[in-house]
Scaffold this active site. Structure first.
Site, short mmCIF file in Angstrom:
data_model
loop_
_atom_site.label_atom_id
_atom_site.label_comp_id
_atom_site.label_asym_id
_atom_site.label_seq_id
_atom_site.Cartn_x
_atom_site.Cartn_y
_atom_site.Cartn_z
CG HIS A 14 -26.55 -7.58 -33.73
ND1 HIS A 14 -25.84 -6.71 -32.93
CD2 HIS A 14 -25.89 -8.77 -33.64
CE1 HIS A 14 -24.81 -7.31 -32.41
NE2 HIS A 14 -24.80 -8.56 -32.83
CD GLU A 15 -32.83 -9.81 -32.81
OE1 GLU A 15 -33.95 -10.13 -33.27
OE2 GLU A 15 -32.13 -10.59 -32.13
N GLY A 16 -31.64 -9.32 -37.93
CA GLY A 16 -32.11 -9.24 -39.31
C GLY A 16 -31.37 -8.19 -40.11
#
Length: 598
Positions: free
Chosen positions: A448-450
């Site tokens: 998630h988110e990178g």
């Protein structure tokens, strides 16, 4: 009854005895608050999370959203929980009072939201995304956009998403293809597809506000050509009423191993399923200036990164509390020195290896919670500290800590969940117990988110070298101030301070060595190892801070802090020696491995 979601005692220690959040009420923005209002918000969050989020967590996982080709079906408990959440005003917890928010400090708002992520991360995802969406528009949207979209989000009538990734692009935003063509009415018409969009379709709210990265024809290539658009599921008329359906179509749901209660979608924009006004394309409104979309989106992305770290921490924390409760109540075996096989069994917490696993979990989750709340305090200082110098320093430190705050909890609180399963033994991986779901839910957070790789590159390639190394300098200065206090305290704390000073010196030396070689590819090849090593040093700092706050205080709680800190310095921080040696060697093993040799 003691909660198995989070420890309120730990939150109180971190907020009031360590971070001194009461002092924030001396600042104009928080002048209407007090310890009592902060406690009331925390109490309310715990109550709603316990009564309305936690009870349907397993059902939300087992009966995940389904798409029948026309609409998405979600168990009714989700909508009811979100109604209670939004009626309590928690969407606007840290937002301005003038848009309906509570204007709480960010550090307190984070502590409040952790209860919901620990109770039911699938249901909590909908307000999580909505809050980030609204905050972005408050920072970069026009007054009309704030009135039209943010206020209904604060009221809980609209929910929000972020639409970055595409099937062919993933994290490589330079390859985004969605296009936004100018229309005669001053708006835009969007065409393209977005993948992995959490909360992308549902009937939990009157409307869904999509924030979409797209290209205006003629703009520069790569990320410099991205613009940001508001693309609502249902168009909003000038008087605020809902109009016709926008051309945003759900192509299907993605079925993930965790976060199953959150719809995760493939969305098609402008495919002709719905044509507002009869014209092709999904109607979008430009946010800010053309070609600055990614810089605006970073407002939501950075908030989401710390929020993902908070979610990972909350899942690790509740897993730890479940494992601790199990270990205290599960009888099995006898002491290693017991000779009588007929003697009573002891609770498994009496076995040293179980205590080792519990200590590891405690050190990970309580350390991670300290880091996330510290970042929340830095956000408050960035916005409200008395001087421009203090605000700039807080901003710089928060920039450096953000990739660590996202990735370290995502890695090590997941490990805490793995250990929680191990403590449960054979019961741990059965669905009758909660810890297997916590692990599955948390396994998504390293992506998630990178990914770790993305944030390793960000930390080593950008954050520690930005502004001539100012980011690394402010981190070293801040940690060194803690070790100086430890030296003054003397005894074991001074010894841990010296150990941390040595590790901090290694961070600075290895960073300089990596970049002095003049080989960017080699320097960045092991960026994930750098992220993990520096993350462990930062976590040792968090533990030294907590041990200093607990110094001289009696009772099991404070002794538990000291013991967990000892564990981290003795068992965890030494891991970094081998990692720094590997980094310093400029090893090219991964770079030189031919792809056809796998």
């Amino acid at each position: 009854m003691v909660s198995l979601l989070l420890s309120r005692r730990d939150l109180d220690f971190l907020l009031y005895e360590w971070l001194d959040v009461e002092s924030l009420t001396a600042r104009t923005r928080f002048a209407d608050h007090s310890r009592e209002t902060f406690d009331a918000a925390l109490d309310l969050s715990e109550t709603i999370a316990t009564r309305h989020f936690a009870p349907h967590n397993k059902k939300n996982d087992a009966q995940e959203p389904r798409f029948d080709g026309e609409r998405v079906h979600i168990i009714p408990e989700v909508a009811e929980a979100l109604r209670v959440f939004t009626d309590a005003g928690l969407i606007g917890g840290s937002m301005d009072a003038e848009v309906g928010g509570m204007q709480l400090p960010g550090v307190v708002a984070n502590a409040c939201f952790a209860w919901f992520q620990a109770a039911n991360v699938g249901t909590a995802s909908y307000p999580f995304l909505t809050i980030g969406n609204a905050n972005l528009l408050l920072a970069h949207g026009s007054q009309d956009q704030i009135d039209t979209y943010v206020r209904p989000m604060v009221e809980g009538r609209f929910f929000g998403t972020m639409c970055l990734s595409e099937p062919q692009a993933g994290s490589s935003l330079a390859d985004v293809r969605t296009r936004a063509e100018p229309a005669e009415d001053g708006r835009y018409r969007l065409f393209g597809s977005k993948m992995w969009i959490s909360g992308g379709d549902h009937e939990l709210s009157e409307n869904i506000v999509h924030l979409v990265l797209a290209r205006i024809p003629g703009g520069p290539p790569g990320v410099k050509g991205l613009s940001l658009f508001i693309v609502p599921k249902v168009l909003v008329e000038p008087d605020g009423t809902l109009g016709e359906r926008n051309d945003v179509a759900l192509a299907g749901l993605n079925h993930k191993m965790g976060y199953r209660g959150t719809t995760n979608t493939l969305l098609n924009f402008g495919e002709g399923a719905h044509r507002p006004g009869g014209a092709p394309g999904a109607v979008g409104l430009l946010v800010g200036e053309p070609h600055r979309g990614l810089s605006y989106m970073f407002h939501m992305m950075n908030e989401a990164r710390i929020g993902v770290g908070l979610g990972a921490t909350a899942l690790g924390y509740t897993g730890y509390l479940h494992a601790l409760d199990y270990a205290r109540t599960r009888p099995q075996g006898r002491p290693l020195t017991a000779k009588d096989a007929t003697s009573p069994q002891i609770p498994i917490i009496g076995h040293p290896d179980v205590r080792r696993m519990l200590l590891a979990q405690k050190s990970y989750v309580e350390g991670a919670l300290a880091l996330i709340l510290y970042c929340g305090r830095m956000l408050d200082d960035e916005r409200t500290a008395p001087t421009a110098e203090e605000r700039a320093r807080a901003r710089l430190l928060l920039d450096v800590l953000t990739p660590i705050a996202k990735s370290w909890p995502s890695q090590w609180c997941l490990e805490a969940n793995s250990l929680a399963i191990q403590v449960h033994g054979g019961y741990g991986y059965t669905r009758e117990y909660n810890v297997e779901q916590f692990y599955r839910d948390n396994r998504l957070n390293p992506i998630h988110e990178g990914t770790h790789g993305v944030h390793g590159l960000d930390l080593l390639g950008r954050k520690v070298v930005m502004d001539g190394g100012a980011g690394l300098r402010v981190l070293v200065e801040t940690v060194s101030a803690t070790t100086a206090r430890a030296a003054a305290a003397g005894g074991e704390l001074a010894g841990f301070g010296r150990q941390l000073d040595d590790s901090l010196a290694r961070v600075a030396a290895v960073t300089r060595h990596l970049w002095a070689a003049g080989d960017t590819e080699t320097a960045l090849a092991n960026a994930s190892i750098y992220l993990e090593a520096v993350g462990h040093v930062v976590m040792a700092w968090m533990w030294l801070e907590q041990m200093l706050a607990a110094a001289g205080r009696g009772g099991a709680f404070y002794e538990g802090k000291r013991r967990a800190g000892q564990y981290f310095f003795r068992y965890e921080l030494p891991r970094t020696k081998a990692q720094f040696a590997l980094l310093e060697s400029l090893d090219r093993t991964t770079l030189d491995m031919p792809a056809d040799c796998f």
